[in-house]
Enzyme design. Structure first.
Site, short mmCIF file in Angstrom:
data_model
loop_
_atom_site.label_atom_id
_atom_site.label_comp_id
_atom_site.label_asym_id
_atom_site.label_seq_id
_atom_site.Cartn_x
_atom_site.Cartn_y
_atom_site.Cartn_z
N HIS A 17 0.85 -1.20 0.00
CA HIS A 17 0.00 0.00 0.00
C HIS A 17 0.88 1.24 0.00
O HIS A 17 2.12 1.16 -0.05
CB HIS A 17 -1.00 -0.03 1.16
CG HIS A 17 -0.39 -0.11 2.53
ND1 HIS A 17 0.38 0.90 3.06
CD2 HIS A 17 -0.44 -1.07 3.47
CE1 HIS A 17 0.78 0.56 4.27
NE2 HIS A 17 0.30 -0.65 4.54
N HIS A 20 4.03 1.56 2.24
CA HIS A 20 5.21 0.85 1.75
C HIS A 20 5.86 1.62 0.61
O HIS A 20 7.09 1.74 0.53
CB HIS A 20 4.83 -0.55 1.25
CG HIS A 20 4.17 -1.40 2.30
ND1 HIS A 20 2.98 -2.05 2.07
CD2 HIS A 20 4.52 -1.70 3.57
CE1 HIS A 20 2.63 -2.73 3.16
NE2 HIS A 20 3.55 -2.53 4.09
N CYS A 125 1.05 -8.88 20.65
CA CYS A 125 0.21 -8.50 19.50
C CYS A 125 0.64 -9.31 18.29
O CYS A 125 1.77 -9.12 17.80
CB CYS A 125 0.31 -7.01 19.17
SG CYS A 125 -0.57 -6.63 17.63
N CYS A 128 1.66 -7.06 15.24
CA CYS A 128 2.99 -6.44 15.36
C CYS A 128 4.07 -7.50 15.48
O CYS A 128 5.24 -7.21 15.31
CB CYS A 128 3.11 -5.59 16.62
SG CYS A 128 2.07 -4.16 16.73
N CYS A 143 -3.82 -3.28 21.45
CA CYS A 143 -2.60 -2.82 20.80
C CYS A 143 -2.76 -1.35 20.42
O CYS A 143 -3.75 -0.99 19.78
CB CYS A 143 -2.33 -3.66 19.55
SG CYS A 143 -1.03 -2.96 18.51
N HIS A 146 -2.67 -1.45 16.32
CA HIS A 146 -3.70 -2.16 15.57
C HIS A 146 -5.07 -2.14 16.23
O HIS A 146 -6.05 -2.59 15.62
CB HIS A 146 -3.26 -3.61 15.32
CG HIS A 146 -2.07 -3.70 14.42
ND1 HIS A 146 -0.78 -3.85 14.89
CD2 HIS A 146 -1.98 -3.63 13.07
CE1 HIS A 146 0.05 -3.87 13.85
NE2 HIS A 146 -0.65 -3.73 12.76
N LYS A 295 -3.56 6.30 11.19
CA LYS A 295 -2.51 5.66 10.42
C LYS A 295 -3.17 4.87 9.28
O LYS A 295 -4.18 4.21 9.49
CB LYS A 295 -1.72 4.68 11.30
CG LYS A 295 -0.60 4.01 10.52
CD LYS A 295 -0.08 2.78 11.20
CE LYS A 295 0.86 2.04 10.24
NZ LYS A 295 1.23 0.72 10.68
N LYS A 298 -3.51 -1.39 5.58
CA LYS A 298 -4.48 -2.33 5.01
C LYS A 298 -5.42 -2.84 6.10
O LYS A 298 -6.62 -2.94 5.90
CB LYS A 298 -3.71 -3.49 4.38
CG LYS A 298 -4.53 -4.30 3.42
CD LYS A 298 -4.58 -3.59 2.07
CE LYS A 298 -5.55 -4.30 1.14
NZ LYS A 298 -5.75 -3.56 -0.09
O1 ME8 Z 1 6.74 -3.76 10.10
N1 ME8 Z 1 2.82 5.70 6.73
O2 ME8 Z 1 6.40 -4.61 7.98
P1 ME8 Z 1 5.13 -3.77 7.47
C1 ME8 Z 1 4.12 5.64 6.45
N2 ME8 Z 1 8.02 -6.57 8.47
N3 ME8 Z 1 4.80 4.50 6.31
C2 ME8 Z 1 4.13 3.36 6.45
C3 ME8 Z 1 2.75 3.34 6.74
C4 ME8 Z 1 2.09 4.59 6.87
N4 ME8 Z 1 0.81 4.70 7.10
N5 ME8 Z 1 2.37 2.06 6.81
C5 ME8 Z 1 3.48 1.30 6.57
C6 ME8 Z 1 7.00 -4.54 9.21
N6 ME8 Z 1 4.54 2.09 6.36
C7 ME8 Z 1 8.14 -5.49 9.37
C8 ME8 Z 1 9.45 -4.75 9.18
S1 ME8 Z 1 12.13 -4.63 9.02
C9 ME8 Z 1 13.39 -5.57 9.51
C10 ME8 Z 1 10.69 -5.57 9.34
C11 ME8 Z 1 5.91 1.64 6.05
O3 ME8 Z 1 4.69 -4.42 6.21
C12 ME8 Z 1 6.91 2.11 7.09
O4 ME8 Z 1 8.20 2.04 6.55
O5 ME8 Z 1 4.16 -3.60 8.56
C13 ME8 Z 1 6.74 1.07 8.16
O6 ME8 Z 1 7.81 1.04 9.08
C14 ME8 Z 1 6.67 -0.19 7.31
O7 ME8 Z 1 5.93 0.22 6.13
C15 ME8 Z 1 6.01 -1.35 8.01
O8 ME8 Z 1 5.78 -2.37 7.07
#
Ligand code: ME8
Length: 504
Positions: A17, A20, A125, A128, A143, A146, A295, A298
């Site tokens: 989304h 990312h 959680c 998370c 959480c 979430h 925030k 998805k």
């Molecule tokens: O946390 N605004 O993966 P994830 C800005 N797999 N950035 C956002 C966002 C938002 N609303 N939503 C997501 C994980 N992001 C772990 C990480 S790393 C070793 C493991 C971005 O799929 C932002 O970079 O939940 C956030 O930290 C990341 O997506 C979380 O992606």
């Protein structure tokens, strides 16, 4: 000097989304800028495929985690090209080379005396994949990210002796004040450390979807330790037949969202110290993109679809909007309305018009030739040290501030057009030399801002530089009169207002 930048690796429990896309775009801007400096750059992104977030989502769909991981990893892999992002490698934590590296490094952590057996009891959680301290949970045992009700876990695990790194981490923060930025996030991480570090589970007993623990096959590694190690493991196998670790490690910048600060600012350096591996140089924490104050994610179902924006306006417009509208490092609201406003008022009316007027006038009055090599000193003054200012901001991951510096010059050039009114000068043949100077100044000004905008607007900048016959993208050529436009060709509207990219 090599430059190594990473994004978080994204969970494959759902499709990509805008959040990312945001981090990936930001990392790409940094990667491109450092390539402009002539540095050797490595830009890593990828997917986090183990653990409960993925296992639970697969279970809900009635499929195996690997099947869900394969399906969604393909979509995440397709994301950077859609964004115009130029990652050098795409890591998946199910890659066998990554798994072997996790087992090797975490066995070393155990050999070094930082692992012991124990029983964990507390709140957890599953979205998370995080164990929550009592001080971190919302009312009703929910959480804070979430909003789901947390589960009470009791499990025999192997623990990572995080508490042993209390002093080393305090020392790290005292000695390297730029380890975590912006400052507010540095303070947040430091106060978490100072509040007293407790040991954390390193393995999971109940879960099977993960990297097996080599010394106890009833356990898999806790997904966060597996995931964090991607930044290190990737270097060993990203380029076939070559190990990039010595060249590229330590990472220059880990870009992350504020949701995963603690893992990167506390667990990660502690883990690396425990394994005897050098620490990364910087962790930069950006804010959340918010839609209607929440925030965007998805699981909350309030997503602005980046693919729709790209289909209609192209990836440059999305890149520009996100880094211009939301100060990088802070939270910010995003909406279709503010996107359209920026697109029209800045991309179309400011940059687009500057380009079409400059090229149009050169074609009209000089048959496309740039005759004046002299730069108007009144304008040159306002461009003095511009590439250096941009580089200094990007060195600190201040991507919005760097863009603002360039944009001020785009506006300065538009003002210059109004002040000089070349169409009036053109009516007086005896002022031909003056017209050449004005048009030459505009062409050179436009060239330099375009080189500096390339990391943000790569496709449009390349088209424009092509029309200016000046393809050099290097930062060394981004100062006034470090390059030269000699002949321009026609260019179609860079940011069309009425006929978006899909022609609708
Ligand atoms: O946390 N605004 O993966 P994830 C800005 N797999 N950035 C956002 C966002 C938002 N609303 N939503 C997501 C994980 N992001 C772990 C990480 S790393 C070793 C493991 C971005 O799929 C932002 O970079 O939940 C956030 O930290 C990341 O997506 C979380 O992606």
């Amino acid at each position: 000097m090599p430059f190594y930048v990473t994004t978080p690796i994204y969970y494959v429990n759902a499709a990509p989304h805008l959040g990312h896309a945001y981090t990936t775009i930001a990392a790409d801007v940094m990667a491109r800028h450092h390539r402009q400096r002539g540095e050797e750059v490595f830009f890593l992104t990828g997917t986090d495929e183990h653990g409960e977030p993925v296992a639970d989502a697969a279970h809900a769909l009635g499929i195996e985690p690997q099947e869900l991981a394969d399906r969604n990893a393909a979509r995440f892999r397709a994301l950077p090209p859609q964004l115009g992002a130029t990652n050098d490698f795409f890591i998946r934590t199910t890659d066998p080379q990554h798994e072997a590296c996790v087992q090797e490094v975490l066995s070393r952590v155990r050999d070094n005396g930082y692992v012991y057996e124990g029983t964990y009891e507390g709140w957890y959680c599953p979205r998370c994949a995080d164990f929550k301290a009592d001080s971190e949970i919302d009312e009703g045992n929910r959480c804070p990210i979430h909003h789901i009700v947390l589960t009470r876990e009791r499990e025999d695990n192997y623990f990572f002796r995080l508490s042993a790194f209390q002093q080393p981490l305090e020392r790290l923060y005292a000695e390297r004040e730029d380890f975590v930025a912006p400052r507010g996030r540095y303070n947040e991480a430091l106060s978490f450390i100072r509040s007293g570090l407790r040991d954390v589970p390193l393995t999971r007993h109940k879960l099977t979807w993960g990297v097996p623990v080599p010394w106890d096959h009833e356990h898999v590694f806790y997904v966060w330790f597996d995931a964090l190690l991607n930044y290190y493991s990737a270097l060993s196998y990203a380029r076939p037949g070559e190990d990039l670790t010595d060249l590229m490690w330590p990472a220059s910048y880990h870009l992350i969202g504020k949701d995963i600060l603690r893992f990167h600012a506390v667990y990660w350096p502690a883990l690396l110290m425990a394994a005897g591996i050098e620490l990364p140089e910087h962790v930069f924490v950006h804010g959340f993109l918010l839609m209607e104050g929440e925030k965007m994610s998805k699981s909350l179902g309030n997503v602005l679809d980046p693919f729709e924006v790209i289909d209609r306006y192209g990836s440059d417009a999305l890149r520009f909007y996100l880094l211009r509208d939301v100060p990088f490092g802070q939270d910010g609201s995003v909406s279709t309305a503010s996107f359209e406003l920026r697109y029209e008022s800045e991309l179309a009316n400011e940059l687009g018009n500057l380009a079409s007027r400059t090229i149009g006038m050169l074609n009209r009055y000089r048959g496309g030739e740039v005759l004046g090599a002299e730069i108007d000193p009144s304008l040159a003054e306002d461009f003095y040290l511009l590439p250096e200012q941009v580089a200094a901001h990007i060195d600190r991951a201040e991507l919005t501030a760097a863009l603002e510096q360039v944009w001020l010059r785009v506006r300065r050039l538009n003002r210059y057009v109004e002040e000089q009114a070349p169409w009036r000068i053109a009516k007086e043949p005896e002022r031909a030399q003056e017209l050449d100077r004005v048009l030459g100044t505009l062409a050179e000004g436009l060239r330099t801002v375009t080189v500096l905008l390339w990391p943000y607007l790569p496709a449009s900048a390349e088209r424009l530089l092509d029309a200016l016959g000046a393809p050099d993208l290097s930062l060394a050529g981004a100062g006034l009169q470090t390059g030269r436009v000699r002949r321009v060709s026609a260019i179609e509207s860079l940011f069309p207002k009425d006929s978006p990219a899909d022609g609708s």
